[in-house]
Design an enzyme around this catalytic site. Structure first.
Site, PDB file in Angstrom:
ATOM      1  N   HIS A 186     -20.336 -10.896  33.805  1.00  0.00           N
ATOM      2  CA  HIS A 186     -21.494 -11.354  34.172  1.00  0.00           C
ATOM      3  C   HIS A 186     -22.702 -10.588  33.965  1.00  0.00           C
ATOM      4  O   HIS A 186     -22.455  -9.262  33.316  1.00  0.00           O
ATOM      5  CB  HIS A 186     -21.566 -11.685  35.678  1.00  0.00           C
ATOM      6  N   HIS A 226     -26.925 -17.893  39.798  1.00  0.00           N
ATOM      7  CA  HIS A 226     -26.301 -16.773  38.885  1.00  0.00           C
ATOM      8  C   HIS A 226     -24.988 -17.539  38.692  1.00  0.00           C
ATOM      9  O   HIS A 226     -24.194 -17.907  39.249  1.00  0.00           O
ATOM     10  CB  HIS A 226     -26.157 -15.364  39.639  1.00  0.00           C
ATOM     11  N   HIS A 240     -47.308 -13.668  21.441  1.00  0.00           N
ATOM     12  CA  HIS A 240     -47.633 -13.912  22.965  1.00  0.00           C
ATOM     13  C   HIS A 240     -48.630 -12.668  23.351  1.00  0.00           C
ATOM     14  O   HIS A 240     -48.712 -11.609  22.574  1.00  0.00           O
ATOM     15  CB  HIS A 240     -46.433 -13.532  23.961  1.00  0.00           C
ATOM     16  N   HIS A 285     -43.705 -16.734  16.529  1.00  0.00           N
ATOM     17  CA  HIS A 285     -45.150 -16.892  16.963  1.00  0.00           C
ATOM     18  C   HIS A 285     -45.200 -15.431  18.131  1.00  0.00           C
ATOM     19  O   HIS A 285     -44.469 -14.715  18.279  1.00  0.00           O
ATOM     20  CB  HIS A 285     -45.146 -18.016  17.925  1.00  0.00           C
ATOM     21  N   CYS A 292     -27.390 -14.584  32.411  1.00  0.00           N
ATOM     22  CA  CYS A 292     -26.038 -14.996  32.803  1.00  0.00           C
ATOM     23  C   CYS A 292     -25.809 -16.126  32.260  1.00  0.00           C
ATOM     24  O   CYS A 292     -24.358 -16.266  31.647  1.00  0.00           O
ATOM     25  CB  CYS A 292     -26.015 -15.316  34.394  1.00  0.00           C
TER      26      CYS A 292
END
Length: 231
Positions: free
Chosen positions: A204, A192, A64, A62, A125
């Site tokens: 991370h 986080h 935007h 789709h 994260c």
């Protein structure tokens, strides 16, 4: 992901439908335009129910409006993808040009763990935590729909959802490689997460940075919880 023809047709559809959101499916390796029956097609999409029986989609794409919505999935987009269990893609369009398709879904679990660019809801994260558990331990953690800044909207997703994903809290003094840590970063609740690795390292992915392995030491003062997967 499905070749140049699919990308070209999806982008042409986005341009033709702008400022409304275009939607379509990939079926038989081809992009098929589908009517957007959403009540507010400028800000969302909905496909007729028979779309799934008629086309048996391999993927959903789709668009935007780039002047209104960012080039990443909304929480509603994520909810739809998780329910459909097929890859989803977004084309952003400003009425003149279109972006390449941003794909997301469980195929992203196989993307290399380091060097990822941050994309909310896709390469963030928690997306990295899911990928590590899939690549290193063969465990497919559930995905959860989330907005970009959910912690600013009164949610506490890490605390609320990691237990549902099969994790339990452990004392920081007993943490071991493979455990997940939570951090507070200028937020009232932990916002986080990352993976503890051997030799004092962690893995991370922070907004604005590439995903990476680095020493956990400088981040320890921000860690609020450690959790361990128990299934």
């Amino acid at each position: 992901m499905f070749g140049n023809d699919v990308a070209r047709e999806a982008r042409a559809h986005a341009l033709a439908a702008w400022p409304e959101e275009a939607c379509g499916v990939v079926s038989g390796g081809r992009y098929i335009r589908v009517e957007n029956i959403a009540a507010d097609p400028d800000n969302g999409f909905e496909m007729p129910a028979e779309t799934w029986l008629k086309f048996k989609p391999e993927a959903v794409i789709h668009s935007h409006n780039a002047k209104v919505h960012p080039h990443w999935p909304s929480k509603a987009d994520m909810e739809s993808q998780i329910a459909a269990r097929v890859p989803f893609g977004i084309v952003s369009c400003d009425g003149e040009v279109t972006t390449p398709i941003l794909w997301w879904g469980d195929h992203c679990l196989d993307v290399p763990l380091t060097g990822r660019s941050f994309v909310p809801g896709v390469f963030d994260c928690y997306g990295l935590v899911r990928s590590w558990y899939w690549q290193e331990r063969g465990i497919r953690l559930p995905d959860f729909a989330r907005s970009k800044s959910w912690w600013e909207e009164g949610e506490n997703l890490l605390a609320d959802l990691f237990e549902e994903a099969g994790f339990r809290a452990v004392d920081a003094s007993e943490a071991q490689p493979g455990d997940v840590f939570f951090m507070r970063l200028v937020s009232k609740v932990p916002c986080h997460s990352g993976i503890l690795l051997a030799d004092g390292l962690c893995l991370h992915h922070l907004d604005g940075r590439l995903s990476r392995r680095e020493p956990i030491g400088p981040w320890l003062r921000r860690v609020t919880h450690c959790v361990r997967y128990i299934g």
